[in-house]
Structure formats: structure tokens, C-alpha cells
Design an enzyme around this catalytic site. Structure first.
Site, PDB file in Angstrom:
ATOM      1  N   ASP A  59      25.162  13.776 -27.304  1.00 46.88           N
ATOM      2  CA  ASP A  59      24.337  12.709 -26.703  1.00 46.88           C
ATOM      3  C   ASP A  59      22.969  13.309 -26.445  1.00 46.88           C
ATOM      4  O   ASP A  59      22.726  14.489 -26.725  1.00 46.88           O
ATOM      5  CB  ASP A  59      24.973  12.206 -25.379  1.00 46.88           C
ATOM      6  CG  ASP A  59      24.586  10.765 -25.033  1.00 46.88           C
ATOM      7  OD1 ASP A  59      23.385  10.483 -24.840  1.00 46.88           O
ATOM      8  OD2 ASP A  59      25.496   9.915 -24.949  1.00 46.88           O
ATOM      9  N   ASP A 108      19.896  13.896 -31.212  1.00 46.96           N
ATOM     10  CA  ASP A 108      19.485  12.509 -31.431  1.00 46.96           C
ATOM     11  C   ASP A 108      20.245  12.022 -32.661  1.00 46.96           C
ATOM     12  O   ASP A 108      20.058  12.555 -33.764  1.00 46.96           O
ATOM     13  CB  ASP A 108      17.961  12.504 -31.693  1.00 46.96           C
ATOM     14  CG  ASP A 108      17.435  11.107 -31.979  1.00 46.96           C
ATOM     15  OD1 ASP A 108      18.243  10.209 -32.294  1.00 46.96           O
ATOM     16  OD2 ASP A 108      16.214  10.924 -31.888  1.00 46.96           O
ATOM     17  N   PHE A 109      21.121  11.026 -32.458  1.00 42.89           N
ATOM     18  CA  PHE A 109      21.973  10.633 -33.590  1.00 42.89           C
ATOM     19  C   PHE A 109      21.209   9.909 -34.707  1.00 42.89           C
ATOM     20  O   PHE A 109      21.771   9.597 -35.742  1.00 42.89           O
ATOM     21  CB  PHE A 109      23.235   9.889 -33.163  1.00 42.89           C
ATOM     22  CG  PHE A 109      23.085   8.721 -32.207  1.00 42.89           C
ATOM     23  CD1 PHE A 109      22.050   7.812 -32.311  1.00 42.89           C
ATOM     24  CD2 PHE A 109      24.052   8.526 -31.211  1.00 42.89           C
ATOM     25  CE1 PHE A 109      21.951   6.738 -31.441  1.00 42.89           C
ATOM     26  CE2 PHE A 109      23.955   7.454 -30.326  1.00 42.89           C
ATOM     27  CZ  PHE A 109      22.903   6.561 -30.444  1.00 42.89           C
ATOM     28  N   HIS A 148      26.882  -1.321 -31.023  1.00 44.23           N
ATOM     29  CA  HIS A 148      26.444  -2.649 -30.528  1.00 44.23           C
ATOM     30  C   HIS A 148      25.104  -2.594 -29.782  1.00 44.23           C
ATOM     31  O   HIS A 148      24.494  -3.626 -29.534  1.00 44.23           O
ATOM     32  CB  HIS A 148      27.543  -3.320 -29.691  1.00 44.23           C
ATOM     33  CG  HIS A 148      27.747  -2.777 -28.318  1.00 44.23           C
ATOM     34  ND1 HIS A 148      28.539  -3.421 -27.380  1.00 44.23           N
ATOM     35  CD2 HIS A 148      27.284  -1.654 -27.715  1.00 44.23           C
ATOM     36  CE1 HIS A 148      28.537  -2.714 -26.261  1.00 44.23           C
ATOM     37  NE2 HIS A 148      27.795  -1.649 -26.441  1.00 44.23           N
TER      38      HIS A 148
HETATM   39  C1  LIG Z   1      26.272   2.170 -24.090  1.00 45.40           C
HETATM   40  S1  LIG Z   1      26.257   3.879 -23.866  1.00 45.40           S
HETATM   41  C2  LIG Z   1      27.907   4.307 -24.344  1.00 45.40           C
HETATM   42  C3  LIG Z   1      28.343   5.629 -23.810  1.00 45.40           C
HETATM   43  C4  LIG Z   1      29.777   6.029 -24.176  1.00 45.40           C
HETATM   44  N1  LIG Z   1      29.992   6.079 -25.592  1.00 45.40           N
HETATM   45  C5  LIG Z   1      30.740   5.080 -23.504  1.00 45.40           C
HETATM   46  O1  LIG Z   1      31.225   4.171 -24.192  1.00 45.40           O
HETATM   47  O2  LIG Z   1      30.996   5.225 -22.305  1.00 45.40           O
HETATM   48  C6  LIG Z   1      25.274   4.458 -25.229  1.00 45.40           C
HETATM   49  C7  LIG Z   1      25.106   5.952 -25.285  1.00 45.40           C
HETATM   50  O3  LIG Z   1      24.254   6.278 -26.407  1.00 45.40           O
HETATM   51  C8  LIG Z   1      23.426   7.352 -26.010  1.00 45.40           C
HETATM   52  N2  LIG Z   1      22.232   7.397 -26.863  1.00 45.40           N
HETATM   53  C9  LIG Z   1      21.209   6.520 -26.899  1.00 45.40           C
HETATM   54  N3  LIG Z   1      20.288   6.901 -27.810  1.00 45.40           N
HETATM   55  C10 LIG Z   1      20.760   8.040 -28.361  1.00 45.40           C
HETATM   56  C11 LIG Z   1      20.264   8.903 -29.394  1.00 45.40           C
HETATM   57  N4  LIG Z   1      19.096   8.640 -30.003  1.00 45.40           N
HETATM   58  N5  LIG Z   1      21.010   9.984 -29.748  1.00 45.40           N
HETATM   59  C12 LIG Z   1      22.201  10.241 -29.124  1.00 45.40           C
HETATM   60  N6  LIG Z   1      22.722   9.449 -28.142  1.00 45.40           N
HETATM   61  C13 LIG Z   1      22.003   8.367 -27.772  1.00 45.40           C
HETATM   62  C14 LIG Z   1      23.104   7.037 -24.568  1.00 45.40           C
HETATM   63  O4  LIG Z   1      22.597   8.154 -23.871  1.00 45.40           O
HETATM   64  C15 LIG Z   1      24.446   6.539 -24.052  1.00 45.40           C
HETATM   65  O5  LIG Z   1      25.219   7.597 -23.556  1.00 45.40           O
END
Ligand SMILES: C[S@@+](CC[C@H](N)C(=O)[O-])C[C@H]1O[C@@H](n2cnc3c(N)ncnc32)[C@H](O)[C@@H]1O
Length: 354
Positions: free
Chosen positions: A210, A237-238, A256
Site C-alpha cells: 500500500d 504505488d500500484f 471499485h
Molecule cells: C478502499 S481502501 C481498501 C483497503 C483494504 N483493501 C480493505 O479492503 O480494507 C483502498 C486502499 O487502496 C490504497 N491505495 C490508494 N491508492 C493507492 C496507490 N496508488 N498504490 C497503492 N495503494 C493505494 C489506499 O491507501 C487504501 O488502503
């Protein structure tokens, strides 16, 4: 005769429909009762025993008579029982306490909090423009806003974990990892799901991926779950890259958040990182294709609007997932629904052509 019987029936139906719609309208008020009680820490103060409004007012910086009215409304919603003048927590009210099992405290703070609340107040803007109201209200895309506001990000991360902790066993049951050495949870937040996956699969190692701010609480969560020694924590960063060579990848409540173009980029990074034979599990609600099933999917459809208003993403049908995966060079191999009441599906995908 016909007219006489038809008219009362229509009026009765209208009254029944009014009775169904009015609670929806006033649901906004209920949400703010929960939110204000939580902001004031009322439930935590009552955790040690009942108290009067006057006693609670001195510790919460509130006006006793106004607080009494809030508490009385909370009692009407089943959060407190009244013992004379003293308010006592019910089982429901206890879920607003910080450390209660199954607590929804941070979910209440998130959804009743200023940024999300004001964004939903601009649903019309999102529907008129197709743009994210959250960005119009706060001036920043969601995850940039959160990174710039650490207190609100802590609430967001904790809220995600409050939800994910509850659904993790049901999702883990639909993500077979037998014989798979390493599973990566991408956008895995503080590790609530990975902890569930590793607990269910004692022989498997995990990679939690993350952003730096998304991972802020990961060390503690994985340690408390007793799986830290089987986990790597990777900041990244994914959209750029994800850890390579794992046997299984999981994306829960990530796709989503994004529109098709951004979601495809994330899935492409997964495809590039997956070893031959690796599996990708996407865990999300799935919108039914069949319009007669929409009423059963109301929660998913509200979440879809929440994605429109707050994130710029969407909930998808199975067909939409299939196309999205195909655009990223992945093949949808199976879809499994989690046991109700968990409203998640797990879509299993492999590399197309492997
Ligand atoms: C809606 S949350 C879901 C978190 C976890 N998967 C859950 O279901 O509890 C979205 C996650 O994507 C991460 N995220 C957002 N942009 C990102 C990026 N560019 N690279 C990696 N992670 C990212 C956020 O920090 C967050 O933890």
C-alpha cells in the site's frame, strides 16, 4: 362500486409508501445522531456504567439540556436504555465504543464526517457532471486528500479495517491458497484482510502492499494478529508496480475506487507481476445483471453511488469485471459468492494465454 373500492386502495397504498419512504428521508438525521454521539465519545464514557446527561455534559463540553435531548433521541434509536435519569449502553450503543468487538466507531466517524457528508450533499453535482463531488468539496482527489489530512486518514484506514475484519473470514474461505507460498494483498491498508488470510492458511507467507500513509497502522495490526513474522510490508504505488513473483494476489475493495482506465492500469501491473500459474482474487460486491434482483442489491447500489460521489469509481457487474480483466490481459476463471450476510464476491483470474 368499482370507484369506491379503487379509491381507498390507492390512498392506502400511498400511505404505505409514505411509511416506507419517510424513514429513508430521516435516515440522514439518524446518521448524525450516531455521528455526534461518537464525536462526543458518549459511548466510551458510558462503558464503565450509566450516567445522567448532566454528568456526561461536564466531560464532553456540551450543554446539559441539549445533550439530554441528543441522548433521549439515541435512546429512541436503541443505543441507550434509561434507568431513571441515567443512560445505560445497550448492545447496539456499545458498538460505538472504540474497543468493542465489532465496533463501527470509525465507520460512523467517516460517513458522518464533514468531507463525506458534504460530498453526499452534492450527489446532484456528481449526477449532473459525472464528476466526483468529494473533489469538488475538498479540492483534492480522495487519496491525495487523505494523505494531506492524517487525522482523517487514520479514521478512513480504521473504518476500512472495521469493515474488513468482519468479512475477512468469509472472503478468505473463497480465496483458496493451498500450496501457494506467498500471497500479496495490494492496497491492503493496515492488513486486516491479510491477517485473516494468513490466519486461515498457516503455511502461507504474505506481502502487504500500500502507500506509506495507507500502511501507517500495519505493523501493529499484523503483530496483534500474530502473523507479523510471516509478512513483508512493502510501500509502493500500484499504478507503477506491484511485488513480483507471488503465487496469489488479492485486491479487496480497490478496483471499485477507480474508473475503468485507472482500474485497468492496476490490473495490468498485477498481470505483469504474476508468475505463470499465479492467481488474482478480486473481492468486491457485484452488481446483478438481472433487474429483478436490484432490490436485493440495494447496499451494493448505494456503495456504487458512494464510489461516484466520493472516489470516482464504480461497482461493476460480472460482465464488466470480465471485460476489465480482459483489457489487462487477464482471464476470469471463476466467481464465488461469500456466504451471506457478507455481500462480497471473489472473482478469480489468471493470465490470459497461460
Ligand atoms: C478502499 S481502501 C481498501 C483497503 C483494504 N483493501 C480493505 O479492503 O480494507 C483502498 C486502499 O487502496 C490504497 N491505495 C490508494 N491508492 C493507492 C496507490 N496508488 N498504490 C497503492 N495503494 C493505494 C489506499 O491507501 C487504501 O488502503
Amino acid at each position: 362500486m368499482t370507484e369506491l373500492t379503487a379509491e381507498p386502495a390507492a390512498a392506502e397504498r400511498a400511505a404505505a409508501e409514505r411509511g416506507r419512504l419517510m424513514p429513508m428521508l430521516f435516515g440522514a438525521m439518524h446518521a448524525q445522531v450516531l455521528h455526534t454521539l461518537t464525536r462526543l465519545g458518549v459511548a466510551d464514557r458510558l462503558a464503565d456504567g450509566p450516567a445522567t446527561a448532566r454528568q456526561l455534559a461536564s466531560g464532553t463540553g456540551t450543554q446539559p439540556a441539549a445533550l439530554y435531548r441528543l441522548l433521549r433521541a439515541g435512546a429512541a434509536l436503541g443505543l441507550f436504555a434509561l434507568d431513571g435519569e441515567r443512560f445505560e449502553l445497550t448492545e447496539g450503543g456499545r458498538l460505538l465504543c472504540a474497543d468493542a468487538p465489532g465496533s463501527i466507531r470509525n465507520l460512523v466517524l467517516l460517513f458522518g464526517g464533514d468531507a463525506v457528508w458534504r460530498s453526499w450533499g452534492r450527489l446532484e453535482y456528481s449526477v449532473r457532471t459525472g464528476q466526483t463531488a468529494f473533489e469538488q468539496v475538498t479540492g483534492l482527489p480522495t487519496f491525495e486528500y487523505l494523505a494531506a489530512h492524517p487525522d482523517e486518514e487514520a479514521v478512513f484506514n480504521a473504518a476500512m479495517a472495521e469493515h474488513t475484519r468482519e468479512v475477512a473470514p468469509a472472503i478468505a474461505a473463497r480465496c483458496p491458497l493451498d500450496g501457494r507460498g506467498r500471497v500479496a494483498d495490494l492496497g491492503g491498508g493496515n492488513g486486516a484482510l491479510l491477517a485473516g488470510l494468513l490466519t486461515a492458511n498457516p503455511g502461507v507467507r504474505g506481502v502487504l502492499h500500500d502507500t506509506a500513509s495507507g500502511l501507517r497502522d500495519a505493523e501493529r495490526v499484523l503483530t496483534e494478529a500474530g502473523v507479523r513474522d510471516r509478512c513483508e510490508i512493502v510501500t509502493g504505488d500500484f499504478f507503477d508496480s506491484v511485488p513480483e513473483g507471488c503465487d496469489a494476489y488479492v485486491l479487496k475493495s480497490v478496483i471499485h475506487d477507480w474508473d475503468d482506465e485507472a482500474a485497468t492500469r492496476i490490473l495490468r501491473r498485477c498481470r505483469e507481476a504474476m508468475a505463470p500459474g499465479a492467481v488474482l482474487y478480486v473481492a468486491e460486491p457485484v452488481v446483478p445483471d438481472d433487474p429483478t434482483r436490484l432490490a436485493d442489491a440495494a447496499g451494493t447500489l448505494m456503495s456504487d453511488l458512494n464510489m461516484l460521489v466520493c472516489a470516482g469509481g464504480r461497482e461493476r457487474t460480472e460482465g464488466e469485471f470480465r471485460s476489465l480483466l480482459a483489457r489487462a490481459g487477464l482471464r476470469l476463471d471463476g466467481v464465488a459468492r461469500c456466504d451471506p450476510p457478507v455481500n462480497y464476491w471473489v472473482l478469480a483470474a489468471g493470465g490470459a494465454g497461460t
